[in-house]
Design an enzyme around this catalytic site. Structure first.
Site, PDB file in Angstrom:
ATOM      1  N   CYS A   1      14.292   8.377  32.147  1.00 46.13           N
ATOM      2  CA  CYS A   1      13.296   7.414  32.316  1.00 46.13           C
ATOM      3  C   CYS A   1      13.919   6.027  32.180  1.00 46.13           C
ATOM      4  CB  CYS A   1      12.119   7.205  31.152  1.00 46.13           C
ATOM      5  SG  CYS A   1      10.657   6.181  31.141  1.00 46.13           S
TER       6      CYS A   1
ATOM      7  N   HIS B   1      10.144  13.271  30.908  1.00 48.36           N
ATOM      8  CA  HIS B   1      10.844  13.201  29.783  1.00 48.36           C
ATOM      9  C   HIS B   1      11.081  14.730  29.042  1.00 48.36           C
ATOM     10  CE1 HIS B   1      11.131   8.981  28.355  1.00 48.36           C
ATOM     11  NE2 HIS B   1       9.803   8.935  29.252  1.00 48.36           N
TER      12      HIS B   1
ATOM     13  N   GLU C   1      13.056  15.851  26.868  1.00 45.80           N
ATOM     14  CA  GLU C   1      13.160  15.783  25.387  1.00 45.80           C
ATOM     15  C   GLU C   1      11.942  15.680  24.538  1.00 45.80           C
ATOM     16  OE1 GLU C   1      12.608  11.544  26.259  1.00 45.80           O
ATOM     17  OE2 GLU C   1      13.530  13.207  27.385  1.00 45.80           O
TER      18      GLU C   1
END
Length: 227
Positions: free
Chosen positions: A86, A194, A196
């Site tokens: 990002c 994302h 994560e």
């Protein structure tokens, strides 16, 4: 394996990244200040999402001049893994470590949703644990995720298999449905989704974990060969 999670003023996904490595992957993670000038003690560098320096001027533009980015550049030149997610992707674009630029989403609105992603190239150190053309789900959260480049750059990205992830249903207008690209050497990856935030079932999806597992597997294989 030792992962460095770089923290810029305004980062807000650094704790997510730290958790993904420390708890979900079970490897060693360390927060690293944007002031740091030496990254030689780490095996992988992670640039998290957020709003570094408040996204003033352009997303990632001020962070690209932070002292740590010169160290990241030197680190990348050694062929070691660098991942930007990002805002981290935006920083990599601003530093020139990846080609292209980011524009506002085509509908000029912030997007926060889980979206289907296609693994376009599973032959990288970031994607080897996925199947080629596998359809996965990852969260996105951005206002400036509309990837843009000129036609020549786009042709080069395709020719050198640098498009690693693509949107199955393009939510922001990115050229070629691009969600993530790597450099020609394959050791620097930038992506807007994302991973994560998708590492354990509790988060609704664990498709992102295999990206970090890919880094770990390739690192172990490399060290097995060189040891």
């Amino acid at each position: 394996m030792r992962f460095a999670v770089v923290v810029f003023p305004g980062s807000n996904c650094d704790t997510d990244m730290f958790y993904a490595i420390k708890e979900a992957l079970g490897e060693d993670a360390h927060y690293v200040s944007y002031r740091e000038s030496n990254l030689s003690n780490y095996d992988a560098i992670l640039l998290p999402g957020g709003f570094s320096y408040g996204d003033y001027l352009r997303s990632g533009s001020i962070a690209s001049f932070a002292p740590v980015m010169e160290a990241v550049r030197e680190y990348a030149e050694l062929g070691k893994p660098v991942l930007g997610v990002c805002n981290g992707f935006q920083i990599l674009l601003e530093t020139g470590l990846l080609p292209g630029a980011m524009k506002r989403n085509d509908h000029l609105k912030f997007i926060c949703e889980t979206t289907p992603i296609i693994v376009t190239n599973n032959q990288t150190m970031f994607s080897s644990e996925y199947r080629q053309d596998e359809r996965i789900s990852l969260p996105i959260a951005h206002a400036e995720g509309n990837y843009e480049c000129d036609d020549q750059t786009f042709d080069e990205l395709k020719r050198h298999n640098q498009i690693v992830f693509q949107y199955a249903d393009n939510p922001n207008g990115s050229k070629g449905d691009i969600a993530g690209i790597c450099n020609k050497q394959g050791n620097v990856l930038g992506m807007m989704p994302h991973p994560e935030r998708a590492t354990v079932d509790l988060l609704g999806c664990d498709d992102g974990l295999r990206l970090f597992e890919s880094i770990l597997v390739n690192w172990r294989e490399h060290h097995a060969v060189t040891s």
